[in-house]
Design an enzyme around this catalytic site. Structure first.
Site, PDB file in Angstrom:
ATOM      1  N   HIS A  78       1.034   4.987  -2.626  1.00  0.00           N
ATOM      2  CA  HIS A  78       0.498   5.697  -3.807  1.00  0.00           C
ATOM      3  C   HIS A  78       1.677   6.317  -4.537  1.00  0.00           C
ATOM      4  O   HIS A  78       2.376   7.156  -3.956  1.00  0.00           O
ATOM      5  CB  HIS A  78      -0.477   6.786  -3.374  1.00  0.00           C
ATOM      6  CG  HIS A  78      -1.606   6.269  -2.533  1.00  0.00           C
ATOM      7  ND1 HIS A  78      -2.869   6.083  -3.039  1.00  0.00           N
ATOM      8  CD2 HIS A  78      -1.659   5.869  -1.232  1.00  0.00           C
ATOM      9  CE1 HIS A  78      -3.655   5.606  -2.080  1.00  0.00           C
ATOM     10  NE2 HIS A  78      -2.941   5.467  -0.971  1.00  0.00           N
ATOM     11  N   ASP A 103       2.295   4.022   2.633  1.00  0.00           N
ATOM     12  CA  ASP A 103       1.214   4.881   2.120  1.00  0.00           C
ATOM     13  C   ASP A 103       1.743   6.022   1.229  1.00  0.00           C
ATOM     14  O   ASP A 103       1.672   5.920   0.009  1.00  0.00           O
ATOM     15  CB  ASP A 103       0.366   5.429   3.282  1.00  0.00           C
ATOM     16  CG  ASP A 103      -1.065   5.730   2.892  1.00  0.00           C
ATOM     17  OD1 ASP A 103      -1.434   5.509   1.735  1.00  0.00           O
ATOM     18  OD2 ASP A 103      -1.833   6.192   3.763  1.00  0.00           O
ATOM     19  N   GLU A 125     -10.407   4.392   7.707  1.00  0.00           N
ATOM     20  CA  GLU A 125      -9.288   5.311   7.944  1.00  0.00           C
ATOM     21  C   GLU A 125      -9.907   6.638   8.418  1.00  0.00           C
ATOM     22  O   GLU A 125      -9.928   6.918   9.608  1.00  0.00           O
ATOM     23  CB  GLU A 125      -8.470   5.513   6.656  1.00  0.00           C
ATOM     24  CG  GLU A 125      -7.311   6.478   6.810  1.00  0.00           C
ATOM     25  CD  GLU A 125      -6.706   6.933   5.469  1.00  0.00           C
ATOM     26  OE1 GLU A 125      -7.383   6.893   4.428  1.00  0.00           O
ATOM     27  OE2 GLU A 125      -5.534   7.372   5.494  1.00  0.00           O
ATOM     28  N   HIS A 164       0.837  -1.214   0.000  1.00  0.00           N
ATOM     29  CA  HIS A 164       0.000   0.000   0.000  1.00  0.00           C
ATOM     30  C   HIS A 164       0.867   1.257   0.000  1.00  0.00           C
ATOM     31  O   HIS A 164       1.322   1.709   1.052  1.00  0.00           O
ATOM     32  CB  HIS A 164      -0.919  -0.030   1.227  1.00  0.00           C
ATOM     33  CG  HIS A 164      -1.932   1.072   1.271  1.00  0.00           C
ATOM     34  ND1 HIS A 164      -3.288   0.851   1.437  1.00  0.00           N
ATOM     35  CD2 HIS A 164      -1.802   2.413   1.180  1.00  0.00           C
ATOM     36  CE1 HIS A 164      -3.929   1.998   1.446  1.00  0.00           C
ATOM     37  NE2 HIS A 164      -3.049   2.973   1.306  1.00  0.00           N
TER      38      HIS A 164
HETATM   39  N1  ADE Z   1      -4.533   8.910  -1.325  1.00  0.00           N
HETATM   40  C1  ADE Z   1      -3.245   8.897  -1.002  1.00  0.00           C
HETATM   41  N2  ADE Z   1      -3.069   8.549   0.287  1.00  0.00           N
HETATM   42  C2  ADE Z   1      -4.312   8.334   0.792  1.00  0.00           C
HETATM   43  C3  ADE Z   1      -4.799   7.947   2.047  1.00  0.00           C
HETATM   44  N3  ADE Z   1      -4.010   7.686   3.082  1.00  0.00           N
HETATM   45  N4  ADE Z   1      -6.135   7.834   2.203  1.00  0.00           N
HETATM   46  C4  ADE Z   1      -6.954   8.078   1.174  1.00  0.00           C
HETATM   47  N5  ADE Z   1      -6.536   8.445  -0.028  1.00  0.00           N
HETATM   48  C5  ADE Z   1      -5.223   8.566  -0.231  1.00  0.00           C
HETATM   49 ZN    ZN Z   2      -3.509   4.971   0.956  1.00  0.00          ZN
END
Ligand code: ADE
Ligand code: ZN
Length: 341
Positions: free
Chosen positions: A18, A277, A199, A16
């Site tokens: 991005h 993340d 989250e 996970h």
């Molecule tokens: N896009 C990038 N990081 C994110 C996160 N932690 N939660 C939701 N969308 C995201």
């Molecule tokens: Zn994320």
């Protein structure tokens, strides 16, 4: 061997991250110069890090950084830098999100954008032996229609490095059910599915996700801890939680490590993984997540290696490669140093 070098040699896997959120402030500044963009005056703090506070400002800061990643070369450079860091920290497998809606703003087509990320994956693999794959992600606050468009495009244009479909963005916009059509298209095309839930929103978002979408993993999912029956269901159904410790602390879901439910979820039998993340936004990396799990939750080398095994097992990578990665992990456990191609 001291404790830190011991941890750095543990084989790691990340499920996970991005890709747009992996670019450091230095790299984003360089890309902005190259692309003749003027950056907003308040984009960075005095010490040069990203300037934001709270989850919604984080999403805006993330979009502002992502807007500087424009050309083919930009995508290549960002991916290469991120995978280099992962390899240096001992990652053997990385699965990261990429969102076609971000390059689309600049008129960059889906295939073109994937092609350059794919080249960076191949070069990283040739350099370090690390294996990497992509999860194509839609953005929740852009709405269900755009999500369907992303799912249809990836279903119609399969790519050897794309193994999954996901969704990030503002969890408080729309309902999970609105995204069912997109997920059904993606799952129907053979992609593994995951979704951010639990989250910014509470346990109901996780419950909705696992009952309405064809997902085997949840991005974060930590707020499931507020509903014990849900925790039990996650454990029973072997749903894997992509836990991002530093992200959760920095976005303010939890104040400190001792408040984070990582251990309770693990002790309740949930399958948990460790992930960075958006590394520079959260002052993290895959290595730091593993180190923090050791420091703050007392995980030892064997337990951290087991987390890597869970991640590889839950990954969406093709079966043959998964078997090789697991064999490589077993070899490492036995002290061998084999490489997976
Ligand atoms: N896009 C990038 N990081 C994110 C996160 N932690 N939660 C939701 N969308 C995201
Ligand atoms: Zn994320």
């Amino acid at each position: 061997m001291n404790k830190q070098s011991d941890l750095s040699s543990i084989p790691k896997a990340e499920l996970h991250a991005h890709i747009e959120g992996t670019a450091t402030p230095d790299l984003v500044r360089r890309l902005a110069r190259r692309n003749h963009l003027e950056l907003p005056a308040d984009m960075f703090t005095a010490d040069g890090s990203y300037n934001w506070s709270g989850f919604h400002q984080f999403l805006q800061a993330y979009d502002r950084a992502a807007a500087c990643i424009i050309t083919k070369q930009d995508y290549y450079d960002v991916t290469r830098a991120y995978l280099r860091m992962c390899a240096e920290e001992g990652a053997i497998y990385v699965e990261f999100f990429t969102s076609p809606d971000h390059p689309a703003v600049h008129g960059i087509g889906f295939a073109e954008h994937l092609e350059n990320i794919s080249m960076a994956i191949d070069d990283a693999c040739a350099d370090s032996g690390l294996v990497a794959r992509m999860i194509v992600s839609c953005v929740r606050h852009l709405g269900p229609e755009k999500a369907v468009a992303v799912a249809k495009t990836i279903a119609a244009n399969p790519d050897r490095h794309v193994v999954g479909f996901g969704m990030g963005g503002d969890e408080l916009q729309y309902s999970i059910e609105d995204f069912r059509p997109a997920y059904e298209i993606a799952a129907g095309a053979g992609l593994g599915c995951t979704v951010h839930a639990g989250e910014a929103d509470g346990p109901n978002s996780v419950r909705d996700a696992i009952s309405l979408l064809p997902v085997t993993r949840i991005g974060h999912g930590v707020r499931a801890i507020e509903d014990q029956a849900l925790v039990q269901e996650i454990a029973d159904r072997k749903i894997v939680l992509e836990i991002c410790l530093n992200s959760n602390l920095r976005t303010g879901i939890y104040d400190q490590f001792s408040d984070h439910p990582f251990l309770q979820l693990r002790q309740a039998g949930c399958r948990v993984t460790l992930n960075s993340d958006d590394p520079p936004f959260f002052f993290s990396s895959i290595g730091k997540e593993y180190a923090d799990a050791a420091t703050h939750f007392g995980l030892d080398r064997a337990q951290l290696t087991e987390i890597t095994r869970t991640a590889i097992d839950a990954s969406f990578v093709e079966h043959e490669t998964k078997i090789k990665l697991l064999a490589r992990l077993n070899g490492e456990k036995a002290g061998a140093t084999t490489q997976t191609g």
